[in-house]
Design a protein around this motif. Sequence first.
Motif, PDB file in Angstrom:
ATOM      1  N   ASP A 131       0.845  -1.184   0.000  1.00 38.25           N
ATOM      2  CA  ASP A 131       0.000   0.000   0.000  1.00 38.25           C
ATOM      3  C   ASP A 131       0.887   1.242   0.000  1.00 38.25           C
ATOM      4  OD1 ASP A 131      -1.771   2.069   0.451  1.00 38.25           O
ATOM      5  OD2 ASP A 131      -2.656   1.196   2.258  1.00 38.25           O
ATOM      6  N   LEU A 132       0.875   1.961  -1.112  1.00 38.01           N
ATOM      7  CA  LEU A 132       1.716   3.142  -1.276  1.00 38.01           C
ATOM      8  C   LEU A 132       0.916   4.436  -1.158  1.00 38.01           C
ATOM      9  CD1 LEU A 132       3.857   1.830  -4.273  1.00 38.01           C
ATOM     10  CD2 LEU A 132       4.454   1.817  -1.845  1.00 38.01           C
ATOM     11  N   SER A 133      -0.269   4.374  -0.577  1.00 41.49           N
ATOM     12  CA  SER A 133      -1.139   5.549  -0.501  1.00 41.49           C
ATOM     13  C   SER A 133      -0.520   6.704   0.295  1.00 41.49           C
ATOM     14  CB  SER A 133      -2.505   5.177   0.080  1.00 41.49           C
ATOM     15  OG  SER A 133      -2.381   4.647   1.387  1.00 41.49           O
ATOM     16  N   GLU A 134       0.378   6.399   1.208  1.00 41.40           N
ATOM     17  CA  GLU A 134       1.011   7.444   2.023  1.00 41.40           C
ATOM     18  C   GLU A 134       2.460   7.715   1.606  1.00 41.40           C
ATOM     19  OE1 GLU A 134      -0.623   9.257   4.366  1.00 41.40           O
ATOM     20  OE2 GLU A 134      -2.430   8.185   3.725  1.00 41.40           O
ATOM     21  N   LEU A 135       2.881   7.151   0.476  1.00 43.38           N
ATOM     22  CA  LEU A 135       4.235   7.385  -0.028  1.00 43.38           C
ATOM     23  C   LEU A 135       4.301   8.781  -0.636  1.00 43.38           C
ATOM     24  CD1 LEU A 135       6.986   5.896  -0.504  1.00 43.38           C
ATOM     25  CD2 LEU A 135       6.162   5.440  -2.817  1.00 43.38           C
ATOM     26  N   THR A 136       5.274   9.576  -0.201  1.00 42.12           N
ATOM     27  CA  THR A 136       5.396  10.950  -0.698  1.00 42.12           C
ATOM     28  C   THR A 136       6.521  11.119  -1.711  1.00 42.12           C
ATOM     29  OG1 THR A 136       6.785  11.544   1.193  1.00 42.12           O
ATOM     30  CG2 THR A 136       4.405  11.947   1.394  1.00 42.12           C
ATOM     31  N   TYR A 137       7.457  10.172  -1.754  1.00 45.69           N
ATOM     32  CA  TYR A 137       8.597  10.268  -2.660  1.00 45.69           C
ATOM     33  C   TYR A 137       9.184   8.886  -2.852  1.00 45.69           C
ATOM     34  CZ  TYR A 137      13.245  11.378  -4.447  1.00 45.69           C
ATOM     35  OH  TYR A 137      14.381  11.416  -5.205  1.00 45.69           O
ATOM     36  N   CYS A 138       9.649   8.605  -4.065  1.00 47.72           N
ATOM     37  CA  CYS A 138      10.319   7.329  -4.334  1.00 47.72           C
ATOM     38  C   CYS A 138      11.384   7.555  -5.393  1.00 47.72           C
ATOM     39  CB  CYS A 138       9.290   6.302  -4.821  1.00 47.72           C
ATOM     40  SG  CYS A 138       9.974   4.654  -5.096  1.00 47.72           S
ATOM     41  N   ASP A 139      12.629   7.194  -5.076  1.00 43.33           N
ATOM     42  CA  ASP A 139      13.699   7.317  -6.062  1.00 43.33           C
ATOM     43  C   ASP A 139      14.016   5.944  -6.650  1.00 43.33           C
ATOM     44  OD1 ASP A 139      15.344   5.962  -4.238  1.00 43.33           O
ATOM     45  OD2 ASP A 139      16.712   7.648  -3.919  1.00 43.33           O
ATOM     46  N   SER A 140      15.077   5.869  -7.424  1.00 45.50           N
ATOM     47  CA  SER A 140      15.416   4.617  -8.107  1.00 45.50           C
ATOM     48  C   SER A 140      15.737   3.493  -7.130  1.00 45.50           C
ATOM     49  CB  SER A 140      16.585   4.835  -9.070  1.00 45.50           C
ATOM     50  OG  SER A 140      17.737   5.268  -8.370  1.00 45.50           O
ATOM     51  N   THR A 141      16.285   3.813  -5.970  1.00 46.05           N
ATOM     52  CA  THR A 141      16.555   2.787  -4.969  1.00 46.05           C
ATOM     53  C   THR A 141      15.247   2.183  -4.483  1.00 46.05           C
ATOM     54  OG1 THR A 141      18.526   3.992  -4.253  1.00 46.05           O
ATOM     55  CG2 THR A 141      17.715   2.287  -2.784  1.00 46.05           C
TER      56      THR A 141
END
Length: 118
Positions: free
Chosen positions: A52-62
């Motif tokens: 569940d990524l509903s609260e993810l604010t940022y994601c980089d390549s890692t």
Amino acid sequence: MTDPTLTATRHTHSRGATVLAVAGELDHHTAPELSRLIQDTSFGPEVPVLIDLSELTYCDSTGITVLIGADRRARQDGGSLSLVAVNPDLMHVFRIIGLDQLFTFQPTVEDAIDALHA
């Protein structure tokens, strides 16, 4: 300035799926926390895993690499993995690099569970 944080938790949904909830920033510094949670999660045909990524604010390549590793592990163990509530910016990145062909996406945890039981 505060350090970016990530919270990654696991719970079992009342309908049997394992839900990994991710909140905050998933990057080089915080990815080990999600990696540990994934390593400690059982994958297999009897228990689907939802991230569940509903609260993810940022994601980089890692962070994307960690998600790819989770998908690879689910496939190797005969299980299924769905990404839930991916924000439009991250979905755009997935499309650009072709990962929309790898992952299964659902808008909500309930939609993901309904799709599993369809």
